[in-house]
Enzyme design. Sequence first.
Site, mmCIF file in Angstrom:
data_model
loop_
_atom_site.group_PDB
_atom_site.id
_atom_site.type_symbol
_atom_site.label_atom_id
_atom_site.label_comp_id
_atom_site.label_asym_id
_atom_site.label_seq_id
_atom_site.Cartn_x
_atom_site.Cartn_y
_atom_site.Cartn_z
ATOM 1 C CB CYS A 1 38.522 99.934 22.387
ATOM 2 S SG CYS A 1 38.787 101.348 22.815
ATOM 3 N NE ARG B 1 43.112 102.263 23.331
ATOM 4 C CZ ARG B 1 42.694 102.882 22.101
ATOM 5 N NH1 ARG B 1 42.521 102.018 21.161
ATOM 6 N NH2 ARG B 1 42.798 103.925 22.091
#
Length: 549
Positions: free
Chosen positions: A195, A241
Amino acid sequence: MSIEQSTYPLQQRHVHWMPWLLVALGLAAMYLPSFIDLLQGVWGSERNAHGPIVLMVACCYLGVRVRQLRMEGLIERRPAPLAGTLVLLLALTCFALGRAQTVLFMEAGSLIPLLVGIVLLVYGVRTCRRLWFAFFFMLFMVPLPASVVDLLTQPLKIGVSHAAEYLLHLMDYPVARSGVIITIGPYQLLVADACAGLNSLFTLEALGLLYMNLVRHPSWLRNSLLALLIVPVSFTANTVRVVVLALITYYLGDAAGQGFLHGFAGMLLFFVALGLIIGLDSLLRWIAVRHARWRGLAVPASSAPARKRVPVPLREDRLLALRLPLAALLMAGMLVSVATAHALAPHEQTVVKTAPFSTFVPERFGDWRAVPSPYLQISTALQEGTGRGAEQAYDDELARTYVNSRGEQVMLALAYAHEQMQDVKIHPPEVCYVAQGFTLADRQPLTLRAADGSTVPGRRFLARNGERLEPVSYWVRIGDAMPVGGLAARATIFRQGMQGRVADGILVRASSLVTDRAEAGAAYELQQRFLQDLEATLRKSKPGLLVPA
């Protein structure tokens, strides 16, 4: 062997497939086992999941580009034997060393100079130059060393975490952050490397470059700006995200956040990023058009004009006769590289520790005794494996707090790995501390004396997170050496690997809590006394565990 030259484009109706079949068999012998290992290892993790995608796209693009050049008559046979041979030797050497010593970026990356060398050897520099983008695009499939990934992802992870926390706070969600750990409601989310933006940054950069190559803008300024803007695009998409994952976890629970919807958030990342790339490209096009009209210039074309060339038939039939022996030499070189890699692979393994730490590390030694501690130690483990299929950082760990007769406390952390290959499992504690929100200062070398009088080199630093102030001392042993720093560790593993040995490794870390920075010096001295007592005690039962015997 002489290779005749011709500057005419290659236009043949009959293709002799046998030579190319030999080359394909050589490539398969080299890279099929490597790619299988990569798919089961780093390519199977989120950190490098883009690798096989980039490889497939690059191969498809290479095939399309070769066909396009053949149609335009731009494939020429003007071999460069010297340059091609040198590049091929470099590629075969990189593969042999990388495969033998598990240097993944050398093992996988050797495919690029190998293909370049073949093109140079058969077709020459001009044809190779016309295929440059396909080879450049393959660079994005190469797994970076774990130490480089950790170094680059740390600021990205912290930046993405901070941006996600800020956005969630604006939306009035109960959110807090400590380093790369985001707390939302009753849940904690770790912003891992996947991430952080590095892997998606590479993928999106590759996607953007492929987009620009296909669109073929004539303006280098526009292309450069679009390539640079992919970095903030990746950062923005990753922030979206993380925010989406945090909201999914908050409303649907941790299982939903880590399950199918986690993968869906990854797809969302690329949809958002692709939309931003196209939108930015359209914006740059609009600016270019407005600027041209304002200055009274011609409106720039949306793509570069296609070049046309009349094909000239190739009449050098004798060049084809050299293909079969040349292909046989190429295949032989590839097979020799595979055999060399197998011969150089380390097989001798020496394991110093055969039992868990808890069974032999004493709770009492010298003036020290283990006590329950109200303080939470910083974990030594990484969240993602870096080896082929490795899912945990260490094979065994121990965390205890010891106190002496004067009430002085030292926190001990031991972490052990049975195998130390080039994809290093042991990592410096600085990585863990920074990941959990600490800032580091006063990094200094550490030197202490072992019980046998030998010198133990290490490092120490002062970590701060809010009100917590923690001096830390540590060292690392890998096999029969005590490297200081990531490069020294890799050099040690490579040296021992070339000697045929697979080394084990251990991280020894001691830390204390202080209330003022001025107390750090006394804390370091306390830690040195503690570590010397521990080393002298364990030397009797486990010689060679903490320092080389």
